[in-house]
Design a protein around this motif. Sequence first.
Motif, PDB file in Angstrom:
ATOM      1  N   LEU A 203       0.858  -1.187   0.000  1.00  0.00           N
ATOM      2  CA  LEU A 203       0.000   0.000   0.000  1.00  0.00           C
ATOM      3  C   LEU A 203       0.900   1.246   0.000  1.00  0.00           C
ATOM      4  O   LEU A 203       0.670   2.200  -0.742  1.00  0.00           O
ATOM      5  CB  LEU A 203      -0.927  -0.011   1.232  1.00  0.00           C
ATOM      6  CG  LEU A 203      -1.845   1.203   1.403  1.00  0.00           C
ATOM      7  CD1 LEU A 203      -2.680   1.474   0.155  1.00  0.00           C
ATOM      8  CD2 LEU A 203      -2.748   1.027   2.626  1.00  0.00           C
ATOM      9  N   SER A 204       1.965   1.196   0.813  1.00  0.00           N
ATOM     10  CA  SER A 204       2.918   2.306   0.819  1.00  0.00           C
ATOM     11  C   SER A 204       3.612   2.433  -0.529  1.00  0.00           C
ATOM     12  O   SER A 204       3.852   3.539  -1.020  1.00  0.00           O
ATOM     13  CB  SER A 204       3.960   2.117   1.920  1.00  0.00           C
ATOM     14  OG  SER A 204       3.343   2.229   3.180  1.00  0.00           O
ATOM     15  N   PHE A 205       3.952   1.299  -1.132  1.00  0.00           N
ATOM     16  CA  PHE A 205       4.623   1.341  -2.438  1.00  0.00           C
ATOM     17  C   PHE A 205       3.762   2.053  -3.477  1.00  0.00           C
ATOM     18  O   PHE A 205       4.231   2.911  -4.221  1.00  0.00           O
ATOM     19  CB  PHE A 205       4.950  -0.081  -2.907  1.00  0.00           C
ATOM     20  CG  PHE A 205       5.465  -0.139  -4.334  1.00  0.00           C
ATOM     21  CD1 PHE A 205       6.661   0.467  -4.694  1.00  0.00           C
ATOM     22  CD2 PHE A 205       4.735  -0.805  -5.313  1.00  0.00           C
ATOM     23  CE1 PHE A 205       7.130   0.410  -6.009  1.00  0.00           C
ATOM     24  CE2 PHE A 205       5.198  -0.859  -6.633  1.00  0.00           C
ATOM     25  CZ  PHE A 205       6.394  -0.256  -6.982  1.00  0.00           C
ATOM     26  N   PHE A 206       2.480   1.696  -3.494  1.00  0.00           N
ATOM     27  CA  PHE A 206       1.610   2.332  -4.483  1.00  0.00           C
ATOM     28  C   PHE A 206       1.404   3.818  -4.153  1.00  0.00           C
ATOM     29  O   PHE A 206       1.339   4.661  -5.046  1.00  0.00           O
ATOM     30  CB  PHE A 206       0.265   1.601  -4.578  1.00  0.00           C
ATOM     31  CG  PHE A 206       0.392   0.224  -5.192  1.00  0.00           C
ATOM     32  CD1 PHE A 206       1.094   0.031  -6.374  1.00  0.00           C
ATOM     33  CD2 PHE A 206      -0.197  -0.885  -4.588  1.00  0.00           C
ATOM     34  CE1 PHE A 206       1.220  -1.233  -6.950  1.00  0.00           C
ATOM     35  CE2 PHE A 206      -0.080  -2.159  -5.157  1.00  0.00           C
ATOM     36  CZ  PHE A 206       0.631  -2.327  -6.332  1.00  0.00           C
ATOM     37  N   CYS A 207       1.292   4.129  -2.858  1.00  0.00           N
ATOM     38  CA  CYS A 207       1.214   5.549  -2.473  1.00  0.00           C
ATOM     39  C   CYS A 207       2.482   6.270  -2.916  1.00  0.00           C
ATOM     40  O   CYS A 207       2.443   7.401  -3.410  1.00  0.00           O
ATOM     41  CB  CYS A 207       1.062   5.696  -0.959  1.00  0.00           C
ATOM     42  SG  CYS A 207      -0.582   5.312  -0.358  1.00  0.00           S
ATOM     43  N   PHE A 208       3.609   5.598  -2.729  1.00  0.00           N
ATOM     44  CA  PHE A 208       4.889   6.214  -3.073  1.00  0.00           C
ATOM     45  C   PHE A 208       4.979   6.483  -4.574  1.00  0.00           C
ATOM     46  O   PHE A 208       5.318   7.592  -5.004  1.00  0.00           O
ATOM     47  CB  PHE A 208       6.041   5.301  -2.627  1.00  0.00           C
ATOM     48  CG  PHE A 208       7.386   5.958  -2.730  1.00  0.00           C
ATOM     49  CD1 PHE A 208       7.933   6.626  -1.644  1.00  0.00           C
ATOM     50  CD2 PHE A 208       8.111   5.931  -3.912  1.00  0.00           C
ATOM     51  CE1 PHE A 208       9.164   7.243  -1.744  1.00  0.00           C
ATOM     52  CE2 PHE A 208       9.338   6.549  -4.017  1.00  0.00           C
ATOM     53  CZ  PHE A 208       9.865   7.210  -2.928  1.00  0.00           C
ATOM     54  N   THR A 209       4.644   5.469  -5.383  1.00  0.00           N
ATOM     55  CA  THR A 209       4.745   5.681  -6.827  1.00  0.00           C
ATOM     56  C   THR A 209       3.666   6.657  -7.306  1.00  0.00           C
ATOM     57  O   THR A 209       3.862   7.388  -8.270  1.00  0.00           O
ATOM     58  CB  THR A 209       4.643   4.342  -7.601  1.00  0.00           C
ATOM     59  OG1 THR A 209       3.723   3.488  -6.930  1.00  0.00           O
ATOM     60  CG2 THR A 209       5.989   3.663  -7.683  1.00  0.00           C
ATOM     61  N   MET A 210       2.544   6.664  -6.615  1.00  0.00           N
ATOM     62  CA  MET A 210       1.499   7.631  -6.958  1.00  0.00           C
ATOM     63  C   MET A 210       1.950   9.063  -6.633  1.00  0.00           C
ATOM     64  O   MET A 210       1.841   9.971  -7.450  1.00  0.00           O
ATOM     65  CB  MET A 210       0.214   7.298  -6.174  1.00  0.00           C
ATOM     66  CG  MET A 210      -0.866   8.358  -6.239  1.00  0.00           C
ATOM     67  SD  MET A 210      -1.683   8.418  -7.853  1.00  0.00           S
ATOM     68  CE  MET A 210      -2.321  10.091  -7.824  1.00  0.00           C
ATOM     69  N   PHE A 211       2.456   9.261  -5.408  1.00  0.00           N
ATOM     70  CA  PHE A 211       2.685  10.636  -4.940  1.00  0.00           C
ATOM     71  C   PHE A 211       4.147  11.090  -5.058  1.00  0.00           C
ATOM     72  O   PHE A 211       4.407  12.217  -5.485  1.00  0.00           O
ATOM     73  CB  PHE A 211       2.192  10.795  -3.503  1.00  0.00           C
ATOM     74  CG  PHE A 211       0.703  10.631  -3.359  1.00  0.00           C
ATOM     75  CD1 PHE A 211      -0.170  11.508  -3.995  1.00  0.00           C
ATOM     76  CD2 PHE A 211       0.162   9.588  -2.604  1.00  0.00           C
ATOM     77  CE1 PHE A 211      -1.551  11.359  -3.881  1.00  0.00           C
ATOM     78  CE2 PHE A 211      -1.219   9.436  -2.478  1.00  0.00           C
ATOM     79  CZ  PHE A 211      -2.079  10.314  -3.121  1.00  0.00           C
ATOM     80  N   ALA A 212       5.093  10.250  -4.654  1.00  0.00           N
ATOM     81  CA  ALA A 212       6.493  10.693  -4.693  1.00  0.00           C
ATOM     82  C   ALA A 212       7.019  10.675  -6.130  1.00  0.00           C
ATOM     83  O   ALA A 212       7.696  11.608  -6.562  1.00  0.00           O
ATOM     84  CB  ALA A 212       7.355   9.812  -3.792  1.00  0.00           C
ATOM     85  N   ASP A 213       6.719   9.606  -6.874  1.00  0.00           N
ATOM     86  CA  ASP A 213       7.164   9.603  -8.275  1.00  0.00           C
ATOM     87  C   ASP A 213       6.503  10.738  -9.051  1.00  0.00           C
ATOM     88  O   ASP A 213       7.076  11.272 -10.003  1.00  0.00           O
ATOM     89  CB  ASP A 213       6.863   8.261  -8.949  1.00  0.00           C
ATOM     90  CG  ASP A 213       7.899   7.212  -8.571  1.00  0.00           C
ATOM     91  OD1 ASP A 213       7.815   6.706  -7.436  1.00  0.00           O
ATOM     92  OD2 ASP A 213       8.807   6.936  -9.381  1.00  0.00           O
TER      93      ASP A 213
END
Lengths: 472, 558
Positions: A203-213
Motif C-alpha cells: 500500500l505504501s509502495f503504491f502511495c509512493f509511486t502515486m505521490f512521490a514519483d
Amino acid sequence: MGAIDYQSRIPNNVHLSDDRRLQRALERWQPNYLSWWQEMGPDGFQTKDIYLRTAISADRQGWAHFDYVKMPDYRWGIFLAEPDPDREIHFGDHMGKPAWQTVPGEFRNVLRRIIVTQGDTEPASVEQQRQLGNTAPSLYDLRNLFQVNVEEGRHLWAMVYLLHSYFGREGRDEAEELLARRSGDEDKPRILDAFNQPCNDWLSFFCFTMFADRDGKYQLAALAESAFDPLARTCKFMLTEEAHHLFVGDTGLERIIRRSAELAQLDPNGDARAQGGIDLPTIQRFINFWFSYCLDLFGSEVSTNAADYFGQSLKGRFGEAKRYSEHTALGQSKTFKVLKDGRLVDEDVPLRNAMNEVLRDDYIDECGNAVRRWNKAIAKLGLDFELSLPSRRFHRRQGLYADAHFDPAGNPISEAEFEANRDTWLKTESDMEFVRTLMQPCHEPGKIANWIAPPRKGINGQPFEFEYVRFA
Amino acid sequence: MAANAAPQPPVRFDTHPDHYKHWNLTVDGAVARLNLEVDLHGGLRPGYELKLNSYDLGVDIELADAVRRLRFEHPAVRVVVVSSSLPRVFCAGANIRMLASSAHGFKVNFCKFTNETRCEFEDMSAHSNTHFIAAVNGACAGGGYELALACDEIYLIDDGSSTVSLPEVPLLGVLPGTGGLTRVVDKRKVRRDHADLFCTKAEGFRLRDALRMNLVDGGFPRSKWDERIGAKVDTALHARGGAGSEQGIALTPVSRTVTVEGAVTTVDYPSVSLRIDGDQRLAEITVKGPTEAPPADAAALHALGCESWALRAFRELDDALLELRFNHPTEGLVLLRTEGDPALVTAWDDALSGWREGGDWLAREIQLHQGRTLRRLDNMARSMFALIEPGSCFAGVLYEVALSADRSYMLDDPDQDNFVQLHAVNFGAFPTHNKRTRLDIRFLGAPETVTQLRSQLEPVDAAEAQDLGLVTLSPDDLDWEDEVRIEIEERVSLSPDGLTGMEQNLRFAGAETCETKIFGRLTAWQNWIFQRPNAVGERGALVMYGHPEKPVFDWKRT
Ligand SMILES: [Fe+2]
Ligand SMILES: [Fe+2]
C-alpha cells in the motif's frame, strides 16, 4: 579496458565510444554502482529472469524493448531526448539567447545542486523498496516493482552522466556520494525527508509511486524547460519512463480501493478488513501521510532559491513553453493563505518567489483527478464512501505551514486537537501492523492476493497470467 | 535601502540564562554546553524571521552574557561545547533580512559586538584555561562558521551533506568580515588558494575537503557523534588540567538610571556616569574611582561578589560604552573623565595583581575583564579626549582610559593638585588588540622611554606628565577652558567618516595581530563594501537577496 564495446554494454545516444573523459569516469563509477545495486537493490530475485523493458535507443522503436533479463545484467543506458540545434532559452532572465550546451560558470554550483538533489531520489527509492519483492501480491506486480527499480537505477545513471560530463572533479565526487548515502540511515541519510521514510508494504509502495514519483514527474518537467540543454533533454527522456511509475502507483491504488469496496460489499457488516482487505479509512490515512510528505518535496512556498532558479532560466514552470505566454514572471504576484494570529489571511508574494507553489498547484490538481477517478470506481460498486486529498496545509514538515497545525480540510487547529485526531488522520502503528499481516507473497502465474484486484490488462499486450518473473 | 526609520526602543544588554530565548547554557562540573536553538519569532526587531538558527543582535547579546557568566559564575568550567539543538542545522550566520533592513551604523556595531564576543572566547582560551569545542552538527554557514572559528577545535558531522561555508561573497556581495576571512588564514592557517576556493564556493565543503584544507579538525558520523565529541571533551579536559574546584560569584544586573531632559540624556550607574548632549553631539563618561581600600584578602574579595569596585566599575563602563554605541549614534566625541583618589586605584591594582599572582581566579578574571572593557573602549568609532582635572584619578588601570583616548588634556593649575600615576599594571596587564601595552604603542619609536617609565611610579604633575609624554597638552588654568572648548568644537565639526577612519588607523600602531586585522578590516573593507551600491544600491546583492530579480553590479574595480 580500451576494447570495451560501449554501445552494447551501455546503450546510449551520447557518443560514449568517442568520449574518453566520460569513459574514464564511468569505468570507475560503474563497478561501484553494481556493488551498490547488489547491496541496496532488490533483496533476492537477482538471478531470476524478469520480463523488463529496456531503453536501447531514444527513438520510438528503441525506448521500450521488452525481454527477459536478470536485473544485474540490465543494460542501464544513457539517453537524452533528441537535440534541437536551434533551441532558444524561453523563460527567465536569459530568454532569447541560445540554450547552453555547457554549464555557465556562474551557475555551476546551483546546477550541480539541482542535479544532485534530483539524482539522490533515484537510488533512494530503490533502497526504500528493496524488501517489497518478498511480499508481492502477484507476478505482474513483482515485475512492475522491478521495472520501476531498474529505471530508477537508470535515472541515477542519467544524473551521473550529467555530473561526469559537465562538472569535472566535483561532479565525479558527487556521483560517488550518490552511491554512499542510504535511505533512512542515521549517518548518511538521503537528502530529502520523504526518501528516508520506510516503504515496506505494498500500500505504501503504491502511495509512493502515486505521490512521490509524481513529484519526480513535476520536477523533471520543470527541469526539462531548463536553459542548460543537456539537463533539459535528459529530463525529457526520463519523463517517458516516469509515466510507467505513475501508472503503477495510480492503478495499484485503484485496484486496492476497488477490491476494498468489493470486500466491504461482501461483508455483512460492510467491513473490508474482516474479509481480508484493506478498509477505505485505512487507505485514506495512508494517502494523508504520503501526500503530505510529498508536498514537502516541492520546497518552501516562498523561496529565494525558487526565484533564482526561474530567473536564472534553470528551472521553468510545468509546461512553461506550451502553457504560458508570459515568461519573465516579473511584476506579478501569487496570493497565499498565511496564518496570522490564529487566522488565515491572504498575502501576496512576488511570482518568482512562489514558483515552488506554482508547481505544487499543478501537482495537486493532477492528484485530485486521480482521487476523483477512484471515487467513481467506489460509487460504481454502490458504496457510500469518498476518498479525498488533505489540504496542502495539513501535516507539513516544511515551509509556510510547518510550524502550525491544521486539520485535513486546512483549518488551523491547536496542537492538542491535532494530536487528539492524529490516529484518525494519519496511518498508525496498528494500521501498518495490520497491513503487514496481509503482505504474503503470491508468486504463481495468474494468481493474486485477496486484498487487491487484478489489473485490467497486462504488460506489453501480455495477459495477466503471463509469467512475468521466471522462478525456474 | 530601508533603514530603521521608526523609533526603536533602546537596545539593552541585560539578560540571564533563565530568560534566554535562543541559547541553552548547561553546566555539568567542568563542562559547559552552549546549545543554539534560535526562536524563529524572537528577533530583537520586527520584520524578519530567524530561520535556520540565523542570528541577530538579540542572539549575540545572550551569547555574550553566557560567556561572561561562564567566566564569573562557573569558573570551574574547563571545556565549553558550542553546538545546535536544531536538526541538521548548526547555524546559518547573521540573518540576511535583518542585515538588509538595518541601518549601516547598526550593522557595523552588530558585527563589532559579535566579534568582541568571539575574541572573548579566544581570550578565555588563552588566559582563563577554558577550551572551546565547536560541535558542528549540521549546516554551518557564514557567521555560523565564524562562530566555530572562534573555538579552539571544530568538528563537523559526517552525514554526506552538512558543510562549512563562507558564502558572503558569492551570495551577498559582502564579506565574511566578522573575523571569518582573517581567522581562516591567520588562525587556522588555511592556505590562501584553498581559502580563496572556500570563500567563493557558496555551498561550502563537506567533511572530506574541509578536513583536507584544515577548515575543521575532524568529523564523525551521527551514530558516533555524542560519543566522539565526548571523547574530545575528555581529551581537552585532561589537557586543561582536569576539573577545577573554583566557586563562582553571581553576576547581578548592572544598576542603571536613565534620565532624559530635553536633548540631554544621563545614564547613571553607581561608579560610572554617561551624559549625552544631543545638541552638542557630545558624550561625557566619568568613571568614579574606589571609595574604599581593597579588601584585606582574596577571600574578602570573593565575599564582595560582583560588587567590588574593580569589577562593578568596569561592568558599568562596558555597559555605558554599548549604550553609547547602539543607542546614541550621533554623539561623535567622547570626553573621558575620572573622579576619585588615585592612591585607592593603585591600591586596588596592587591587591588584584598580588592575588592574581597567588593564583586567585577572581582577581585574574577581574583584570581580564578590565582589559576587555578597555579594548572595547579602543574600538569605539568615536573621537575620544581624556580630560585630566583636579579631583581625577587617572592612575593605574584608570590611566589606561587616558591612554586609550585619541588625545589627553591635563590642567596645569599651580593652586590645585592634579596628577596622573603609572603602576606596574600599565606595563603588561591590559594589552590592546595588537597584544602590546598602550604605553608600548604610544612610544613605539622610543621603547627606552617605556623602560624609564617603569621606575616612575610616583604621581606626576601636569608639567612633568607633558615632559614625559604621558599627556597631549597641559594648558594652564587661564587657557584651559577656552582651549578645551575650541578643541571640542573643532572636533565635532569634522566629517564623522573621515575621523573614524583616521582614528582607527592611528590607534593601533605597530605589527598587526589577528585581532587588529579583524577589527581594522571590519572598519575599513567590510564597512566600505556594506555601503557600496554593489551591496546596498537599488539592485545591490544584499538588497536583491531573496528577491526575484538578480543583482546588477558596477564591474569597475578600484
Ligand atoms: Fe526516477
Ligand atoms: Fe520514478
